[in-house]
Design a protein around this motif. Structure first.
Motif, PDB file in Angstrom:
ATOM      1  N   ILE A 119     -21.831   4.641 -15.532  1.00 19.47           N
ATOM      2  CA  ILE A 119     -22.592   4.559 -14.773  1.00 19.47           C
ATOM      3  C   ILE A 119     -23.715   3.400 -15.195  1.00 19.47           C
ATOM      4  O   ILE A 119     -24.049   2.329 -14.357  1.00 19.47           O
ATOM      5  CB  ILE A 119     -23.811   5.836 -14.656  1.00 19.47           C
ATOM      6  CG1 ILE A 119     -23.064   6.939 -13.973  1.00 19.47           C
ATOM      7  CG2 ILE A 119     -24.961   5.464 -14.157  1.00 19.47           C
ATOM      8  CD1 ILE A 119     -23.132   6.987 -12.627  1.00 19.47           C
ATOM      9  N   HIS A 120     -23.666   3.197 -16.596  1.00 20.49           N
ATOM     10  CA  HIS A 120     -24.516   2.254 -17.043  1.00 20.49           C
ATOM     11  C   HIS A 120     -24.049   0.762 -16.900  1.00 20.49           C
ATOM     12  O   HIS A 120     -24.455  -0.166 -16.682  1.00 20.49           O
ATOM     13  CB  HIS A 120     -24.796   2.417 -18.531  1.00 20.49           C
ATOM     14  CG  HIS A 120     -25.863   3.655 -18.696  1.00 20.49           C
ATOM     15  ND1 HIS A 120     -27.133   3.487 -18.735  1.00 20.49           N
ATOM     16  CD2 HIS A 120     -25.442   4.795 -19.248  1.00 20.49           C
ATOM     17  CE1 HIS A 120     -27.698   4.527 -18.710  1.00 20.49           C
ATOM     18  NE2 HIS A 120     -26.869   5.424 -19.356  1.00 20.49           N
ATOM     19  N   ASP A 121     -22.533   0.820 -17.023  1.00 22.20           N
ATOM     20  CA  ASP A 121     -21.818  -0.495 -16.978  1.00 22.20           C
ATOM     21  C   ASP A 121     -21.379  -0.874 -15.450  1.00 22.20           C
ATOM     22  O   ASP A 121     -21.075  -1.963 -15.228  1.00 22.20           O
ATOM     23  CB  ASP A 121     -20.581  -0.385 -17.680  1.00 22.20           C
ATOM     24  CG  ASP A 121     -20.527  -0.087 -18.916  1.00 22.20           C
ATOM     25  OD1 ASP A 121     -21.733  -0.575 -19.676  1.00 22.20           O
ATOM     26  OD2 ASP A 121     -19.832   0.289 -19.749  1.00 22.20           O
ATOM     27  N   ALA A 122     -21.735   0.070 -14.369  1.00 20.40           N
ATOM     28  CA  ALA A 122     -21.318  -0.310 -13.033  1.00 20.40           C
ATOM     29  C   ALA A 122     -22.144  -1.364 -12.659  1.00 20.40           C
ATOM     30  O   ALA A 122     -23.332  -1.611 -12.994  1.00 20.40           O
ATOM     31  CB  ALA A 122     -21.441   0.859 -12.102  1.00 20.40           C
ATOM     32  N   GLN A 123     -21.489  -2.128 -11.562  1.00 21.18           N
ATOM     33  CA  GLN A 123     -22.319  -3.236 -10.613  1.00 21.18           C
ATOM     34  C   GLN A 123     -23.496  -2.388 -10.110  1.00 21.18           C
ATOM     35  O   GLN A 123     -23.354  -1.316  -9.281  1.00 21.18           O
ATOM     36  CB  GLN A 123     -21.691  -3.853  -9.838  1.00 21.18           C
ATOM     37  CG  GLN A 123     -22.239  -4.704  -8.774  1.00 21.18           C
ATOM     38  CD  GLN A 123     -21.803  -5.206  -7.642  1.00 21.18           C
ATOM     39  OE1 GLN A 123     -20.373  -4.959  -7.472  1.00 21.18           O
ATOM     40  NE2 GLN A 123     -22.372  -6.076  -6.862  1.00 21.18           N
ATOM     41  N   LYS A 124     -24.789  -2.694 -10.073  1.00 23.82           N
ATOM     42  CA  LYS A 124     -25.850  -2.150  -9.247  1.00 23.82           C
ATOM     43  C   LYS A 124     -26.362  -2.765  -8.059  1.00 23.82           C
ATOM     44  O   LYS A 124     -26.544  -4.032  -8.323  1.00 23.82           O
ATOM     45  CB  LYS A 124     -27.158  -1.727 -10.254  1.00 23.82           C
ATOM     46  CG  LYS A 124     -26.966  -1.150 -11.624  1.00 23.82           C
ATOM     47  CD  LYS A 124     -26.655   0.248 -11.548  1.00 23.82           C
ATOM     48  CE  LYS A 124     -26.454   0.750 -13.115  1.00 23.82           C
ATOM     49  NZ  LYS A 124     -25.730   0.222 -13.977  1.00 23.82           N
ATOM     50  N   VAL A 125     -26.519  -2.106  -6.996  1.00 22.04           N
ATOM     51  CA  VAL A 125     -27.225  -2.668  -5.734  1.00 22.04           C
ATOM     52  C   VAL A 125     -28.275  -1.926  -5.438  1.00 22.04           C
ATOM     53  O   VAL A 125     -28.185  -0.698  -5.543  1.00 22.04           O
ATOM     54  CB  VAL A 125     -26.160  -2.868  -4.629  1.00 22.04           C
ATOM     55  CG1 VAL A 125     -26.627  -3.366  -3.508  1.00 22.04           C
ATOM     56  CG2 VAL A 125     -24.795  -3.541  -5.196  1.00 22.04           C
ATOM     57  N   TYR A 126     -29.290  -2.726  -5.232  1.00 17.54           N
ATOM     58  CA  TYR A 126     -30.711  -1.831  -4.796  1.00 17.54           C
ATOM     59  C   TYR A 126     -31.094  -2.122  -3.747  1.00 17.54           C
ATOM     60  O   TYR A 126     -30.763  -3.095  -2.937  1.00 17.54           O
ATOM     61  CB  TYR A 126     -31.691  -2.228  -5.858  1.00 17.54           C
ATOM     62  CG  TYR A 126     -31.411  -1.952  -7.346  1.00 17.54           C
ATOM     63  CD1 TYR A 126     -31.380  -0.662  -7.871  1.00 17.54           C
ATOM     64  CD2 TYR A 126     -30.923  -3.066  -8.041  1.00 17.54           C
ATOM     65  CE1 TYR A 126     -30.896  -0.297  -8.973  1.00 17.54           C
ATOM     66  CE2 TYR A 126     -30.637  -2.889  -9.551  1.00 17.54           C
ATOM     67  CZ  TYR A 126     -30.688  -1.547 -10.089  1.00 17.54           C
ATOM     68  OH  TYR A 126     -30.406  -1.501 -11.191  1.00 17.54           O
ATOM     69  N   ASN A 127     -31.621  -1.440  -2.748  1.00 16.75           N
ATOM     70  CA  ASN A 127     -32.249  -1.464  -1.516  1.00 16.75           C
ATOM     71  C   ASN A 127     -33.842  -1.950  -1.453  1.00 16.75           C
ATOM     72  O   ASN A 127     -34.590  -1.402  -2.397  1.00 16.75           O
ATOM     73  CB  ASN A 127     -32.033  -0.387  -0.349  1.00 16.75           C
ATOM     74  CG  ASN A 127     -30.657  -0.386   0.010  1.00 16.75           C
ATOM     75  OD1 ASN A 127     -29.785  -1.312  -0.426  1.00 16.75           O
ATOM     76  ND2 ASN A 127     -30.384   0.921   0.472  1.00 16.75           N
TER      77      ASN A 127
END
Length: 127
Positions: A119-127
């Motif tokens: 979770i911490h290392d994943a690419q994050k996409v926010y809306n």
């Protein structure tokens, strides 16, 4: 609809999903008009699973909820999630993207266990 729920001590738990062949799942908005907790190992050992969307309804993702899912690559999480327990996504070598249906500030308010490397290392996409 194939989702398996259990109610104990006034809390609803999503225990799993009956169809092992689905590659993409959108979890229910509620159970009996109330929120629920994704129980530990609820979606484990599902080699076909690639994407899961939790838009609303679920308040927590318990430990190892997504465990040993070889092709699981993307998790979309709504604002209803307040807790992501230890190793919620674990032994999922393809996992690389977490989409949050809110702002980065709202995401940072979620209680995420430190033992969630994927979770911490994943690419994050926010809306």
């Amino acid at each position: 609809d194939g989702f398996l729920f259990y109610t104990f001590d006034g809390k609803n738990y999503l225990m799993g999903y009956a169809d092992m062949k689905n590659t993409e799942l959108t979890l229910p908005e509620d159970f009996g008009g109330k929120g629920y907790i994704i129980y530990k190992y609820a979606f484990s050992f599902r080699p076909n699973l690639q994407k899961v969307t939790i838009s609303a309804g679920a308040t927590a993702i318990n430990s190892n909820a997504f465990n040993t899912c070889d092709n699981f690559e993307e998790l979309t999480v709504g604002k209803s999630i307040t807790t992501i327990s230890q190793n919620a996504v674990n032994v999922c070598p393809a996992f690389n993207k977490l989409i949050f249906l809110g702002t980065e500030a709202e995401f940072s308010a979620i209680n995420i266990s430190a033992t969630n490397a994927l979770i911490h290392d994943a690419q994050k996409v926010y809306n």
